[in-house]
Design a protein around this motif. Structure first.
Motif, short mmCIF file in Angstrom:
data_model
loop_
_atom_site.label_atom_id
_atom_site.label_comp_id
_atom_site.label_asym_id
_atom_site.label_seq_id
_atom_site.Cartn_x
_atom_site.Cartn_y
_atom_site.Cartn_z
N VAL A 20 -25.91 4.29 -19.34
CA VAL A 20 -25.22 3.43 -18.80
C VAL A 20 -23.84 3.39 -19.41
O VAL A 20 -23.80 3.40 -20.60
CB VAL A 20 -26.00 1.81 -19.24
CG1 VAL A 20 -25.23 0.78 -18.45
CG2 VAL A 20 -27.25 2.09 -18.26
N LEU A 21 -22.76 3.17 -18.60
CA LEU A 21 -21.43 3.31 -19.27
C LEU A 21 -20.97 2.04 -19.36
O LEU A 21 -21.11 1.15 -18.46
CB LEU A 21 -20.48 3.74 -18.12
CG LEU A 21 -19.04 4.13 -18.44
CD1 LEU A 21 -18.88 4.83 -19.86
CD2 LEU A 21 -18.36 4.60 -17.34
N ALA A 50 -21.92 -6.75 -19.54
CA ALA A 50 -22.52 -5.56 -20.00
C ALA A 50 -23.97 -5.56 -19.45
O ALA A 50 -24.64 -4.49 -18.83
CB ALA A 50 -22.63 -5.38 -21.60
N TYR A 51 -24.58 -6.85 -19.32
CA TYR A 51 -26.04 -6.93 -18.82
C TYR A 51 -25.98 -6.58 -17.17
O TYR A 51 -26.84 -5.73 -16.78
CB TYR A 51 -26.48 -8.30 -19.08
CG TYR A 51 -26.68 -8.32 -20.45
CD1 TYR A 51 -26.96 -7.50 -21.33
CD2 TYR A 51 -26.29 -9.90 -21.04
CE1 TYR A 51 -27.25 -7.76 -22.80
CE2 TYR A 51 -26.30 -10.01 -22.44
CZ TYR A 51 -26.91 -9.17 -23.45
OH TYR A 51 -27.03 -9.39 -24.47
N THR A 52 -24.96 -7.07 -16.48
CA THR A 52 -25.04 -6.88 -15.07
C THR A 52 -24.75 -5.56 -14.68
O THR A 52 -25.38 -5.01 -13.82
CB THR A 52 -23.96 -7.87 -14.16
OG1 THR A 52 -22.94 -7.66 -14.93
CG2 THR A 52 -24.76 -9.33 -14.33
N GLY A 53 -23.82 -4.89 -15.38
CA GLY A 53 -23.59 -3.43 -15.25
C GLY A 53 -24.67 -2.65 -15.40
O GLY A 53 -24.95 -1.50 -14.76
N ALA A 54 -25.58 -2.87 -16.52
CA ALA A 54 -26.70 -2.00 -16.98
C ALA A 54 -27.42 -2.18 -15.84
O ALA A 54 -28.33 -1.23 -15.40
CB ALA A 54 -27.01 -2.41 -18.19
N MET A 55 -27.86 -3.19 -15.35
CA MET A 55 -28.71 -3.45 -14.38
C MET A 55 -28.37 -2.90 -12.85
O MET A 55 -29.24 -2.39 -12.29
CB MET A 55 -29.22 -4.97 -14.09
CG MET A 55 -29.91 -5.78 -15.30
SD MET A 55 -31.27 -4.88 -15.85
CE MET A 55 -30.75 -3.92 -17.17
N SER A 56 -27.08 -2.75 -12.77
CA SER A 56 -26.73 -2.10 -11.71
C SER A 56 -26.70 -0.76 -11.62
O SER A 56 -27.33 -0.03 -10.49
CB SER A 56 -25.00 -2.56 -11.39
OG SER A 56 -24.99 -3.73 -11.02
N THR A 57 -26.57 0.00 -12.63
CA THR A 57 -26.95 1.21 -13.00
C THR A 57 -28.25 1.62 -12.82
O THR A 57 -28.69 2.64 -12.13
CB THR A 57 -26.20 1.75 -14.32
OG1 THR A 57 -24.90 1.45 -14.42
CG2 THR A 57 -26.60 3.29 -14.60
N LEU A 58 -29.24 0.85 -13.32
CA LEU A 58 -30.67 1.13 -13.27
C LEU A 58 -31.01 0.97 -11.71
O LEU A 58 -31.63 1.70 -11.20
CB LEU A 58 -31.43 0.10 -13.88
CG LEU A 58 -32.81 -0.10 -13.89
CD1 LEU A 58 -33.64 1.18 -14.09
CD2 LEU A 58 -33.50 -1.17 -14.69
#
Length: 323
Positions: free
Chosen positions: A18-19, A92-100
């Motif tokens: 995750v970026l 950071a959390y929403t970005g990580a979940m979007s990548t997932l």
């Protein structure tokens, strides 16, 4: 049938890069069920917990034919710590979940979020073209009690170290008593996935202590999230521990009458007796409420009235369309 049971009960442990601030970081997740399932359920844990809190629930949902994903949020469990405590942000959390979600290659998901996991779910469900079809908010809502956040922050800020996993388990039983009436095996499971060896000896909690930095400044005003709730129009099940100090009864009543989802009759709520913040979702009857909401028939799945425990208050849900 044996193969299906094996798939349902044995999680596959995976990860994705995750970026974010400071470069790429590993996001770990556990997966149950078939990758070809028509339904994908994402289970997202609370601030100091890990995705393995959902083992019991995930096994039950996978047995119904769903693909279930339980990530360890950044800085927790098997996921990598972020470069700086200041990087643990909503983005950071929403970005990580979007990548997932991109890794999972699905157009829609059902989201089950406990506490912080519910907050992230609300953030994503309120966005344009959200992939969230149905949202379960486990003891989280549109107004969050400041006193409850101070309690959580005070516990997070302590540098806990334990001589053994058994000692850590005893501590969990005390601070997470509001999880409800868990069996010895369930407490042992939570402790097993909560512990990691400490270089100084013994074990510590399996999260980055820097996460507590967000609570460094005492919170004296409730956190108001009506700006998110007023944009959510998917089907929602609110679970409230009857003794919760984080989600008040008055907030759930307002959520049942306010916003596009409520006005369209898409919001239901169930009170979970003998629990505070937050129900562990390991109890058969709590799991049944979620299964009925996710997999039941009809435009809005209203969980049937039932007794959650002998002599306990009924968990009959309230509905925006029946108020």
């Amino acid at each position: 049938m044996a193969n299906r049971q094996a798939i349902a009960t044995q999680p596959r442990l995976r990860d994705v890069q995750v970026l974010g601030h400071g470069g790429f970081r590993r996001l770990a997740y556990a997966e149950w069920g078939s990758e070809n399932a028509t339904r994908t359920v994402l289970c997202v844990h609370g601030v100091s917990r890990t995705g393995r809190d959902f083992d019991v629930l995930a096994t039950a949902l996978a047995a119904e034919g769903a693909r279930v994903i339980a990530p360890d949020l950044p800085g927790r469990g098997r996921s990598e710590w972020l470069a700086s405590p200041s990087h643990y942000t909503d983005r950071a959390y929403t970005g990580a979940m979007s990548t997932l979600l991109a890794r999972l290659d699905v157009d829609q998901v059902d989201w089950i979020g406990t506490s912080l996991g519910g907050h992230i779910g609300m953030l994503m469900a309120s966005d344009y073209a959200t992939p969230i079809r149905r949202l379960v908010l486990n003891d989280f809502g549109a107004r969050v009690s400041a006193s409850a956040l101070r309690r959580i922050g005070a516990d997070l800020s302590k540098r806990w170290r334990f001589a053994s996993v058994d000692e850590l388990e005893a501590h969990l039983r005390e601070i997470h008593e509001p999880f409800g009436q868990l069996s010895d095996a369930q407490w042992q499971q939570l402790a097993h996935h909560s512990a990691v060896p400490d270089p100084a000896g013994g074990v510590r909690f399996h999260f980055d202590p820097g996460i507590a930095r967000r609570f460094a400044i005492p919170i004296y005003l409730d956190i108001v999230l009506w700006q998110l709730w007023d944009k959510i129009d998917c089907q929602v099940l609110i679970l409230r521990g009857e003794d919760s100090d984080l989600l008040t009864e008055s907030t759930t009543r307002e959520m049942l009458s306010r916003g596009p989802a409520a006005k369209a009759g898409k919001v239901v709520m169930a009170r979970i007796p003998d629990c505070g913040h937050a129900p562990a979702l390991m109890d058969d009857q709590q799991i049944a409420l979620i299964k009925e909401f996710l997999f039941g028939s009809g435009p809005v799945e209203r969980p049937k009235a039932r007794r959650m425990a002998a002599g306990a208050p009924s968990s009959t849900p309230s509905s925006a369309s029946t108020r």
